[in-house]
Design a protein around this motif. Structure first.
Motif, mmCIF file in Angstrom:
data_model
loop_
_atom_site.group_PDB
_atom_site.id
_atom_site.type_symbol
_atom_site.label_atom_id
_atom_site.label_comp_id
_atom_site.label_asym_id
_atom_site.label_seq_id
_atom_site.Cartn_x
_atom_site.Cartn_y
_atom_site.Cartn_z
ATOM 1 N N PHE A 1 41.585 43.249 51.368
ATOM 2 C CA PHE A 1 42.961 43.160 50.910
ATOM 3 C C PHE A 1 43.233 43.990 49.664
ATOM 4 O O PHE A 1 44.340 44.023 49.161
ATOM 5 C CB PHE A 1 43.333 41.689 50.687
ATOM 6 C CG PHE A 1 43.225 40.901 51.944
ATOM 7 C CD1 PHE A 1 44.162 41.078 52.955
ATOM 8 C CD2 PHE A 1 42.182 40.018 52.158
ATOM 9 C CE1 PHE A 1 44.060 40.388 54.146
ATOM 10 C CE2 PHE A 1 42.076 39.310 53.337
ATOM 11 C CZ PHE A 1 43.014 39.500 54.349
ATOM 12 N N LEU A 2 42.207 44.617 49.162
ATOM 13 C CA LEU A 2 42.365 45.476 47.984
ATOM 14 C C LEU A 2 41.710 46.814 48.290
ATOM 15 O O LEU A 2 40.676 47.168 47.739
ATOM 16 C CB LEU A 2 41.751 44.787 46.755
ATOM 17 C CG LEU A 2 42.464 43.494 46.312
ATOM 18 C CD1 LEU A 2 41.643 42.710 45.315
ATOM 19 C CD2 LEU A 2 43.841 43.804 45.725
ATOM 20 N N SER B 1 38.122 36.589 51.695
ATOM 21 C CA SER B 1 38.366 36.818 50.283
ATOM 22 C C SER B 1 39.386 35.833 49.738
ATOM 23 O O SER B 1 40.270 35.383 50.442
ATOM 24 C CB SER B 1 38.875 38.240 50.088
ATOM 25 O OG SER B 1 39.296 38.423 48.774
ATOM 26 N N LYS B 2 39.230 35.456 48.464
ATOM 27 C CA LYS B 2 40.298 34.722 47.787
ATOM 28 C C LYS B 2 40.522 35.365 46.429
ATOM 29 O O LYS B 2 39.983 34.920 45.427
ATOM 30 C CB LYS B 2 39.941 33.253 47.630
ATOM 31 C CG LYS B 2 41.123 32.457 47.090
ATOM 32 C CD LYS B 2 40.771 31.027 46.810
ATOM 33 C CE LYS B 2 41.952 30.328 46.149
ATOM 34 N NZ LYS B 2 41.604 28.986 45.689
ATOM 35 N N GLY B 3 41.266 36.441 46.464
ATOM 36 C CA GLY B 3 41.583 37.115 45.206
ATOM 37 C C GLY B 3 40.344 37.675 44.567
ATOM 38 O O GLY B 3 39.540 38.340 45.221
ATOM 39 N N VAL B 4 40.146 37.401 43.284
ATOM 40 C CA VAL B 4 39.009 37.944 42.565
ATOM 41 C C VAL B 4 37.932 36.889 42.312
ATOM 42 O O VAL B 4 36.915 37.170 41.697
ATOM 43 C CB VAL B 4 39.455 38.587 41.231
ATOM 44 C CG1 VAL B 4 40.334 39.802 41.506
ATOM 45 C CG2 VAL B 4 40.196 37.587 40.362
ATOM 46 N N ASP B 5 38.174 35.671 42.766
ATOM 47 C CA ASP B 5 37.161 34.625 42.627
ATOM 48 C C ASP B 5 36.329 34.568 43.900
ATOM 49 O O ASP B 5 36.791 34.911 44.980
ATOM 50 C CB ASP B 5 37.817 33.269 42.354
ATOM 51 C CG ASP B 5 38.591 33.289 41.043
ATOM 52 O OD1 ASP B 5 38.115 33.920 40.097
ATOM 53 O OD2 ASP B 5 39.679 32.689 40.986
ATOM 54 N N PRO C 1 33.230 29.910 35.088
ATOM 55 C CA PRO C 1 34.261 30.480 35.967
ATOM 56 C C PRO C 1 35.678 30.032 35.617
ATOM 57 O O PRO C 1 36.649 30.568 36.135
ATOM 58 C CB PRO C 1 33.876 29.947 37.359
ATOM 59 C CG PRO C 1 32.522 29.363 37.227
ATOM 60 C CD PRO C 1 32.287 29.031 35.801
ATOM 61 N N LYS C 2 35.787 29.016 34.736
ATOM 62 C CA LYS C 2 37.107 28.529 34.320
ATOM 63 C C LYS C 2 37.640 29.343 33.146
ATOM 64 O O LYS C 2 38.753 29.119 32.675
ATOM 65 C CB LYS C 2 36.999 27.056 33.906
ATOM 66 C CG LYS C 2 36.853 26.089 35.069
ATOM 67 C CD LYS C 2 38.222 25.734 35.599
ATOM 68 C CE LYS C 2 38.186 25.015 36.919
ATOM 69 N NZ LYS C 2 39.492 25.078 37.587
ATOM 70 N N THR D 1 38.485 33.199 32.090
ATOM 71 C CA THR D 1 38.635 34.493 32.734
ATOM 72 C C THR D 1 37.764 35.540 32.042
ATOM 73 O O THR D 1 37.451 35.433 30.859
ATOM 74 C CB THR D 1 40.113 34.940 32.738
ATOM 75 O OG1 THR D 1 40.251 35.993 33.697
ATOM 76 C CG2 THR D 1 40.576 35.439 31.380
ATOM 77 N N TRP E 1 42.589 50.051 47.888
ATOM 78 C CA TRP E 1 42.596 51.193 46.975
ATOM 79 C C TRP E 1 41.341 51.186 46.099
ATOM 80 O O TRP E 1 40.615 52.182 46.009
ATOM 81 C CB TRP E 1 43.861 51.141 46.112
ATOM 82 C CG TRP E 1 44.086 52.325 45.226
ATOM 83 C CD1 TRP E 1 44.037 53.639 45.580
ATOM 84 C CD2 TRP E 1 44.403 52.290 43.838
ATOM 85 N NE1 TRP E 1 44.319 54.424 44.491
ATOM 86 C CE2 TRP E 1 44.552 53.627 43.413
ATOM 87 C CE3 TRP E 1 44.600 51.269 42.909
ATOM 88 C CZ2 TRP E 1 44.880 53.969 42.097
ATOM 89 C CZ3 TRP E 1 44.936 51.599 41.609
ATOM 90 C CH2 TRP E 1 45.064 52.934 41.212
ATOM 91 N N ARG E 2 41.091 50.043 45.476
ATOM 92 C CA ARG E 2 39.898 49.941 44.625
ATOM 93 C C ARG E 2 38.616 49.964 45.450
ATOM 94 O O ARG E 2 37.597 50.497 45.005
ATOM 95 C CB ARG E 2 39.957 48.681 43.782
ATOM 96 C CG ARG E 2 39.719 47.389 44.578
ATOM 97 C CD ARG E 2 39.925 46.182 43.730
ATOM 98 N NE ARG E 2 41.307 46.121 43.275
ATOM 99 C CZ ARG E 2 41.709 45.393 42.254
ATOM 100 N NH1 ARG E 2 40.838 44.686 41.576
ATOM 101 N NH2 ARG E 2 42.986 45.368 41.920
ATOM 102 N N GLY F 1 38.805 45.782 37.720
ATOM 103 C CA GLY F 1 39.721 44.633 37.688
ATOM 104 C C GLY F 1 41.186 44.944 37.914
ATOM 105 O O GLY F 1 41.806 44.394 38.822
ATOM 106 N N THR F 2 41.776 45.773 37.071
ATOM 107 C CA THR F 2 43.201 46.095 37.206
ATOM 108 C C THR F 2 43.387 47.602 37.093
ATOM 109 O O THR F 2 43.983 48.095 36.134
ATOM 110 C CB THR F 2 44.052 45.413 36.111
ATOM 111 O OG1 THR F 2 43.541 45.814 34.821
ATOM 112 C CG2 THR F 2 44.024 43.914 36.192
#
Lengths: 282, 282, 282
Positions: free
Chosen positions: A116-117, A152-156, A206-207, A209, A119-120, A82-83
């Motif tokens: 878009f991510l 992709s849309k972020g983590v969702d 999903p609402k 986190t 590194w991970r 995640g982070t």
């Protein structure tokens, strides 16, 4: 087999799986396995509370200096991207290597895997080579990991799980089991050569986190007491029932979150028997 | 003294301690001390909310570049080894040194101390040399820190607090006060040369993550307004009563967590007087 | 204009602003913008839950290796200096630069800005040069940032927002909009050349950690769908109404926290119309 025999064979299989899920739930409570978690800053508290509520004993050891010694005393490992920090990334690799060497079940949750991510995503690619016992993610992540081009849309997720699960079968070359969460969840099993569809849960999940992150850690906890497929199935059923029961109590996100944790804790063999809703697809 | 006189002397002492605990609670609310917290990623949000609910003013300053200047304006310091990073480790050492120099009360919570988590355990050993005002932990951690061989299971205790507290007396060479949390809590005081046993709380508390971490930070907050022993006693009583009141409202973990925070906030002098349950052991 | 005409002109302006706030709320729900958040370990979970409850899609990407690529696909950026690490600091700078280049709205929340937290304050000074779209903070932070000498007390404010807002006008040289939270909130707009005072909320909000951090992220989310001033106004109204509605349900901090998240989720055009309480000051 004619069609009737086929249906009958499937319902016997479903019944058997359900019994084994209940057995896994019982074992989780009696053994309280120590689960080594490397997770993100958004989810850490929630993951720990979900595992405690489910009867496991979580420990967030995410530094590279203790990852090996701790993985060596743990009963399962959950890695979530995640982070990530540089130190966490090092810890992930060490812990996964240790899990592989001692043949400890471990779960890889490739949060945000995609273009878009990078590194991970590169770390996920390296971790996949260490043969995670179970890979779990949302439809976008799993589809991308299986080599498909995904917006992709972020983590969702931007995809539905039922559109993805068949293309994810190729991932069974790298793992025992793939679990895809979504409106319905899909569990792809190498060991049983079946796909299982799990229904239930609530549109509110999903609402809130970190529910996906907690699900990954719960799969790891079950992995300490049963086979990979049954671990994934038990965790998804546990979550789907908790989501259903929580939604019966409240339809707003803050109180749903609380009711969900209550339901994770209150589940028992009877409730699993009554509410579990899944089908074997092949 | 004969036995009756002894009991009478003890009940006078208990009454005096209770009055001083209530005084400490009042001071905490009127002074709202600034508490410098270096804690873990699982507990950070919860610790801040518990301190705010209790009337203190928490600030999580966990980088080495600001640890000294911030410790210099804080009224107390809480150091927790839950999920250390290299930068946090540096910050801990700087902040503890600053606290020692300015004689500010500080609490050390050696989460996970033991053989399988060497990196943090070595840092704990270094921090102990800086004379923490209060050392608090669960029975496993405190027993290991006191030099005993303990079977570790992650960050949860495998020992009962009543089996451990007498062997922990040696730690009073390094600190003013040792606090051991468990089914009953034990507070070992150098200043008063007594051990205090605090009863109460709820069996659900260990089922909610970070309660121990928050307790350590609350001891620090009370440390800003009273003596080390009274700080530990006040915080443990505050927690035990909150646990009892929360459990009267709900018996499931998610809603218990919410009710516990409510109870931390709602405690007042009357409730402390009515519900505090502790005894002086020698 | 005589006084009556002036009042009438102001009420027309208030009515127009309210309509635009409702429009922004609708857009936030239909567009579900991807909000890139770099926030602190205390607030991360809460910020994500508030954004999800409000209809946005949050992603906490706080490492320097993915900050640029992710800022490039996000619709808004929120930077919060609560518990910075070296890697987060690098990520903040990269993300802010990316936002500036692509003219993406971004919010700067200079948590703890002041003499005793130099490391972050120097980073804030650098970030201010990158022209944040909106700067938001409590009265102490904003006043210090505007060049005033302020007695700091950790990360909580020691000043009242109404004593500060006029001196903060100088900050409009560096940003489109300044938002100051407190018992009343003040929004200083360069684009409309007005100051707006937002009333409401609850005295319990400062008793729950990370509400300010979540407010900053919510401003960013609204920033993806409307102008800077309207984004700040909409987010503050959203928060003030949620605080009011939550307080009607419960007056204790744990349950307030839950009710607040429920209220963030349950707000709709009708509630905004009924409960919004703000005035244009010039």
């Amino acid at each position: 087999m004619n069609q009737l025999e086929n249906i009958s064979a499937q319902s016997i299989q479903t019944e058997t799986l359900l019994e084994k899920v209940i057995e896994a739930w019982t074992l989780l409570h009696t053994q309280q396995p120590l689960v080594h978690c490397i997770t993100n800053s958004v989810a850490a508290n929630y993951v720990a509370n979900v595992l405690l509520a489910a009867g496991a004993s979580p420990a967030m050891i995410d530094n590279p200096f203790e990852a090996e010694s701790f993985a060596n005393i743990a009963s399962a490992l959950s890695i979530n991207l995640g982070t990530p920090t540089t130190e966490q990334m090092q810890a992930m690799k060490i812990a996964a290597q240790t899990a592989q060497i001692k043949a400890m079940p471990w779960v890889l949750d490739p949060v945000g895997y995609g273009t878009f991510l990078k590194w991970r995503s590169e770390m996920v690619d390296q971790l996949v080579l260490l043969k995670p016992t179970i890979i779990r993610g949302n439809a976008s992540e799993i589809s991308t990991l299986a080599g498909n081009q995904v917006q992709s849309k972020g983590v969702d997720s931007t995809l539905a799980s039922d559109d993805v699960y068949q293309t994810a079968l190729t991932l069974l070359e790298c793992t025992e089991c793939v679990a895809i969460s979504g409106e319905s969840d899909f569990i792809l099993s190498k060991e049983l050569d079946i796909t299982i569809k799990v229904n239930g849960g609530s549109y509110l999940q999903p609402k809130v986190t970190a529910t996906g992150c907690a699900l990954g850690a719960l799969i790891a906890a079950y992995g300490a007491v049963t086979t990979p497929t049954l671990a994934a199935l038990a965790a998804h059923i546990h979550f789907a029932i908790a989501g259903k029961l929580a939604f019966e109590k409240t339809q707003s996100v803050g109180s749903f979150n609380v009711a969900f944790l209550d339901a994770i804790y209150e589940i028992n063999a009877e409730k699993i028997y009554e509410y579990a809703d899944f089908e074997v697809l092949k």
